[in-house]
Design an enzyme around this catalytic site. Structure first.
Site, PDB file in Angstrom:
ATOM      1  N   GLU A  81       0.926  -1.095  -0.219  1.00  0.00           N
ATOM      2  CA  GLU A  81      -0.285   0.240   0.322  1.00  0.00           C
ATOM      3  C   GLU A  81       0.934   1.148  -0.273  1.00  0.00           C
ATOM      4  O   GLU A  81       0.065   1.900  -0.243  1.00  0.00           O
ATOM      5  CB  GLU A  81      -0.864   0.231   0.785  1.00  0.00           C
ATOM      6  CG  GLU A  81      -1.814   1.234   1.636  1.00  0.00           C
ATOM      7  CD  GLU A  81      -1.375   2.210   1.786  1.00  0.00           C
ATOM      8  OE1 GLU A  81      -2.091   3.247   2.206  1.00  0.00           O
ATOM      9  OE2 GLU A  81      -0.379   2.481   2.714  1.00  0.00           O
ATOM     10  N   CYS A 113      -4.956  -3.980   2.099  1.00  0.00           N
ATOM     11  CA  CYS A 113      -3.445  -4.537   2.494  1.00  0.00           C
ATOM     12  C   CYS A 113      -4.394  -5.759   2.012  1.00  0.00           C
ATOM     13  O   CYS A 113      -3.236  -7.345   2.410  1.00  0.00           O
ATOM     14  CB  CYS A 113      -4.481  -4.632   4.037  1.00  0.00           C
ATOM     15  SG  CYS A 113      -3.648  -3.666   4.746  1.00  0.00           S
ATOM     16  N   THR A 154      -1.774   2.885  15.744  1.00  0.00           N
ATOM     17  CA  THR A 154      -2.361   1.266  14.983  1.00  0.00           C
ATOM     18  C   THR A 154      -1.222   1.502  13.857  1.00  0.00           C
ATOM     19  O   THR A 154      -1.138   0.580  12.674  1.00  0.00           O
ATOM     20  CB  THR A 154      -3.984   0.980  14.311  1.00  0.00           C
ATOM     21  OG1 THR A 154      -3.714   2.386  13.718  1.00  0.00           O
ATOM     22  CG2 THR A 154      -4.903   0.994  15.559  1.00  0.00           C
ATOM     23  N   SER A 203     -14.921   1.846   9.323  1.00  0.00           N
ATOM     24  CA  SER A 203     -13.391   0.813   8.688  1.00  0.00           C
ATOM     25  C   SER A 203     -13.259  -0.880   9.596  1.00  0.00           C
ATOM     26  O   SER A 203     -13.183  -1.411   8.819  1.00  0.00           O
ATOM     27  CB  SER A 203     -11.618   0.842   8.575  1.00  0.00           C
ATOM     28  OG  SER A 203     -11.515   0.675   9.706  1.00  0.00           O
ATOM     29  N   HIS A 235      -6.283 -11.053   8.852  1.00  0.00           N
ATOM     30  CA  HIS A 235      -5.487  -9.247   8.625  1.00  0.00           C
ATOM     31  C   HIS A 235      -5.885  -8.899  10.109  1.00  0.00           C
ATOM     32  O   HIS A 235      -6.783  -8.657  10.519  1.00  0.00           O
ATOM     33  CB  HIS A 235      -5.928  -8.504   7.533  1.00  0.00           C
ATOM     34  CG  HIS A 235      -5.456  -7.385   7.615  1.00  0.00           C
ATOM     35  ND1 HIS A 235      -4.446  -6.383   7.646  1.00  0.00           N
ATOM     36  CD2 HIS A 235      -6.721  -6.363   7.803  1.00  0.00           C
ATOM     37  CE1 HIS A 235      -4.144  -5.749   7.609  1.00  0.00           C
ATOM     38  NE2 HIS A 235      -5.550  -5.150   7.928  1.00  0.00           N
TER      39      HIS A 235
HETATM   40  P1  HMG Z   1     -10.841   4.636  18.466  1.00  0.00           P
HETATM   41  O1  HMG Z   1     -10.446   6.500  18.763  1.00  0.00           O
HETATM   42  O2  HMG Z   1      -8.763   4.990  19.439  1.00  0.00           O
HETATM   43  O3  HMG Z   1     -11.852   3.730  19.238  1.00  0.00           O
HETATM   44  O4  HMG Z   1      -9.963   3.986  17.631  1.00  0.00           O
HETATM   45  P2  HMG Z   1     -12.021   4.014  21.146  1.00  0.00           P
HETATM   46  O5  HMG Z   1     -12.225   5.077  21.817  1.00  0.00           O
HETATM   47  O6  HMG Z   1     -13.677   2.988  20.497  1.00  0.00           O
HETATM   48  O7  HMG Z   1     -11.241   2.633  21.663  1.00  0.00           O
HETATM   49  C1  HMG Z   1     -11.049   1.442  21.346  1.00  0.00           C
HETATM   50  C2  HMG Z   1     -11.250   0.899  22.157  1.00  0.00           C
HETATM   51  O8  HMG Z   1     -10.413   0.733  23.020  1.00  0.00           O
HETATM   52  C3  HMG Z   1     -12.216   0.570  22.989  1.00  0.00           C
HETATM   53  O9  HMG Z   1     -12.302  -0.963  22.986  1.00  0.00           O
HETATM   54  C4  HMG Z   1     -12.466   0.890  23.897  1.00  0.00           C
HETATM   55  O10 HMG Z   1     -12.928   0.215  24.996  1.00  0.00           O
HETATM   56  C5  HMG Z   1     -11.027   0.701  24.892  1.00  0.00           C
HETATM   57  P3  HMG Z   1     -13.786  -1.470  21.948  1.00  0.00           P
HETATM   58  O11 HMG Z   1     -15.360  -0.964  22.971  1.00  0.00           O
HETATM   59  O12 HMG Z   1     -13.583  -1.319  20.672  1.00  0.00           O
HETATM   60  O13 HMG Z   1     -13.864  -3.247  22.607  1.00  0.00           O
HETATM   61  N1  HMG Z   1     -10.223   0.997  25.533  1.00  0.00           N
HETATM   62  C6  HMG Z   1      -9.941   0.789  26.889  1.00  0.00           C
HETATM   63  N2  HMG Z   1      -9.759  -0.393  26.989  1.00  0.00           N
HETATM   64  C7  HMG Z   1      -8.870  -0.794  28.323  1.00  0.00           C
HETATM   65  N3  HMG Z   1      -8.204   0.946  29.305  1.00  0.00           N
HETATM   66  C8  HMG Z   1      -8.399   1.510  29.280  1.00  0.00           C
HETATM   67  C9  HMG Z   1      -9.532   1.686  27.541  1.00  0.00           C
HETATM   68  N4  HMG Z   1     -10.399   3.122  26.904  1.00  0.00           N
HETATM   69  C10 HMG Z   1     -10.770   3.127  26.319  1.00  0.00           C
HETATM   70  N5  HMG Z   1      -8.285   2.952  29.892  1.00  0.00           N
HETATM   71  C11 HMG Z   1     -10.272   3.167  15.647  1.00  0.00           C
HETATM   72  C12 HMG Z   1     -10.206   3.193  17.181  1.00  0.00           C
HETATM   73  C13 HMG Z   1      -9.790   1.654  15.593  1.00  0.00           C
HETATM   74  C14 HMG Z   1     -10.915   3.254  15.030  1.00  0.00           C
HETATM   75  C15 HMG Z   1      -8.611   3.996  15.735  1.00  0.00           C
HETATM   76  O14 HMG Z   1      -7.334   3.169  16.150  1.00  0.00           O
HETATM   77  C16 HMG Z   1      -8.553   3.774  13.963  1.00  0.00           C
HETATM   78  O15 HMG Z   1      -8.849   4.737  13.305  1.00  0.00           O
HETATM   79  N6  HMG Z   1      -7.368   2.725  13.180  1.00  0.00           N
HETATM   80  C17 HMG Z   1      -7.083   2.701  12.181  1.00  0.00           C
HETATM   81  C18 HMG Z   1      -8.167   2.492  11.177  1.00  0.00           C
HETATM   82  C19 HMG Z   1      -8.321   1.093  11.587  1.00  0.00           C
HETATM   83  O16 HMG Z   1      -7.284   0.397  11.482  1.00  0.00           O
HETATM   84  N7  HMG Z   1      -9.709   0.181  11.012  1.00  0.00           N
HETATM   85  C20 HMG Z   1      -9.132  -1.647  10.970  1.00  0.00           C
HETATM   86  C21 HMG Z   1     -10.692  -2.045  10.468  1.00  0.00           C
HETATM   87  S1  HMG Z   1      -9.721  -2.052   8.655  1.00  0.00           S
HETATM   88  C22 HMG Z   1      -8.592  -2.191   7.892  1.00  0.00           C
HETATM   89  O17 HMG Z   1      -8.126  -3.426   9.203  1.00  0.00           O
HETATM   90  C23 HMG Z   1      -7.467  -1.859   6.373  1.00  0.00           C
HETATM   91  C24 HMG Z   1      -6.694  -1.328   7.274  1.00  0.00           C
HETATM   92  O18 HMG Z   1      -5.554  -1.799   7.446  1.00  0.00           O
HETATM   93  C25 HMG Z   1      -5.772   0.085   5.754  1.00  0.00           C
HETATM   94  C26 HMG Z   1      -5.465  -1.442   4.654  1.00  0.00           C
HETATM   95  O19 HMG Z   1      -6.234  -1.859   4.202  1.00  0.00           O
HETATM   96  O20 HMG Z   1      -4.491  -0.881   3.561  1.00  0.00           O
HETATM   97  C27 HMG Z   1      -6.529  -0.351   8.386  1.00  0.00           C
END
Ligand code: HMG
Length: 385
Positions: A81, A113, A154, A203, A235
């Protein structure tokens, strides 16, 4: 008679540097458990100024070819990518560094990916047509989001090199797979941006839609059923995503899916971070390295690329030696990375080498190849060992 075709050997590479996510959490004023438990990530690899997808990918391929030799290799496919040129493929740069013959074709593949799996499908087709040929696949990426964005923890970087052949030693790929393609704006990287744009929540739901859609397609085409699959590798944009995926797949199937494969498959990814095209195959290596009980049994492999394409492959793990060797090699490589203080990570994150200015990169990497800089607008690479 149909020959068995699949992955004969696999090798992992990564960068010189590592960022500890506990340090990043402190710098961003976030509870470290959000990254460690909430995302399931401990560290992220980060390239030195003289490293990129080509140096990382060629390093993994060199180590692989030192074991297998290059005899029979007639195609090099490079999935990424994070391409380094709009026209010349990373495969041709890697071909030169690896000293492959002029009779080996080289090309780059892209679909976020998913491209590593597209390369694997292409390789299986080439070997099916001529079982004497081998295909070298390199999947390598530097995952990069804006500083202080939700995606920042990430990030990551890694490469995987795989040799695809008839009568493989490691993994025999089943002929039927399930596919799911849908046009979604969940994650993309415009031509003028070095960081990805992403709608994080979309995503995650697009990933799950692709998983369930690919599963249904696998079943509709007479593929392997859940009862025949001993473990899954996914993945992993962050390792918690695999746990979410497994839970949703189990609910879709109305079946229990054991969690022990999740821990095994996540060990390398937890420390590398997202490696886009390489991520699934890093997870696969971690799974088979940790689980000798999978010998002779089937695994499911879910590949997802935003935008989006998902594919579910199934494969039989072949009884193998050498799993302890790879596991020890990967541990040594991960332990050897140089920790980056956050201020230095932020400086390197902003660094770029525009093609209009001749530049030399500082010598940092300890890998076998380095990106030496730009001369006359063209990227220059060197052997260093
Ligand atoms: P965020 O704003 O950090 O999300 O974004 P959040 O506030 O929902 O927190 C994440 C998790 O942490 C949650 O757990 C919270 O509860 C937990 P969940 O409810 O989901 O099980 N949390 C805690 N846990 C323990 N102690 C604490 C605490 N506080 C919160 N104190 C997001 C998360 C993944 C959206 C962000 O990191 C992002 O945008 N990442 C990039 C996109 C991504 O990875 N997407 C995944 C699917 S798409 C894909 O796989 C393709 C890709 O690889 C690219 C390609 O294809 O080339 C990305």
């Amino acid at each position: 008679m149909n020959r068995s075709i699949g992955i004969h050997d696999i090798e992992i590479g990564t960068t010189h540097h590592v960022v500890d996510l506990a340090d990043l959490a402190v710098a961003r004023g976030v509870d470290p458990d959000k990254f460690r438990i909430g995302l399931g990530q401990d560290q992220m690899s980060f390239p030195a100024p003289d490293e990129d997808i080509v140096t990382m990918g060629a390093a993994a391929a060199r180590a692989l070819l030192a074991r297998t030799g290059a005899d029979g290799v007639r195609t090099l496919l490079f999935a990424t990518e994070s391409g380094i040129d709009q026209s010349k493929s990373a495969a041709v740069f890697a071909h030169g560094l690896l000293g492959l013959g002029a009779d080996v074709r080289a090309v780059e593949l892209k679909q976020a990916c998913y491209a590593g799996t597209a390369a694997l499908q292409m390789a299986l087709g080439i070997v099916a047509r001529n079982p004497a040929e081998h295909v070298l696949i390199i999947a390598a990426d530097v995952a990069r989001y804006a500083l202080d964005s939700a995606g920042e923890p990430t990030q990551g970087a890694a490469s995987v090199a795989m040799l695809v052949s008839a009568d493989p030693a490691l993994l025999e790929i089943d002929p039927v797979s399930g596919v799911f393609t849908a046009d979604v704006d969940d994650f993309w990287r415009p031509n003028d941006s070095s960081t990805a744009l992403v709608d994080g929540k979309l995503s995650m739901s697009a990933y799950i839609d692709a998983l369930l859609g690919a599963w249904d397609d696998l079943q509709a085409r007479g593929g392997v059923t859940a009862a025949d699959i001993a473990a899954f590798a996914y993945h992993q944009p962050f390792t918690k995503m695999a746990a979410k995926a497994q839970r949703r797949l189990a609910a879709h199937l109305g079946a229990e899916l054991a969690d022990d494969d999740l821990v095994a498959m996540s060990t390398y990814n937890r420390r590398l971070g997202n490696s886009y095209t390489a991520s699934l195959y890093v997870a696969l290596a971690a799974l088979i390295d940790a689980r000798a009980d999978l010998d002779g049994r089937r695994v499911g492999l879910f590949s997802y690329g935003s935008g989006s394409v998902g594919e579910l492959l199934t494969a039989r793990v072949l009884p193998q030696g050498g799993r302890e060797d790879r596991s020890a090699r990967v541990s040594r490589m991960l332990d050897a990375r140089a920790p980056l203080p956050i201020a230095e990570y932020e400086r390197l994150h902003a660094l770029s080498y525009p093609s209009g200015t001749d530049t030399e990169t500082p010598r940092t990497t300890t890998g076998p190849f380095r990106f030496a800089g730009i001369r006359g607008g063209a990227r220059q690479y060197e052997h260093i060992g």
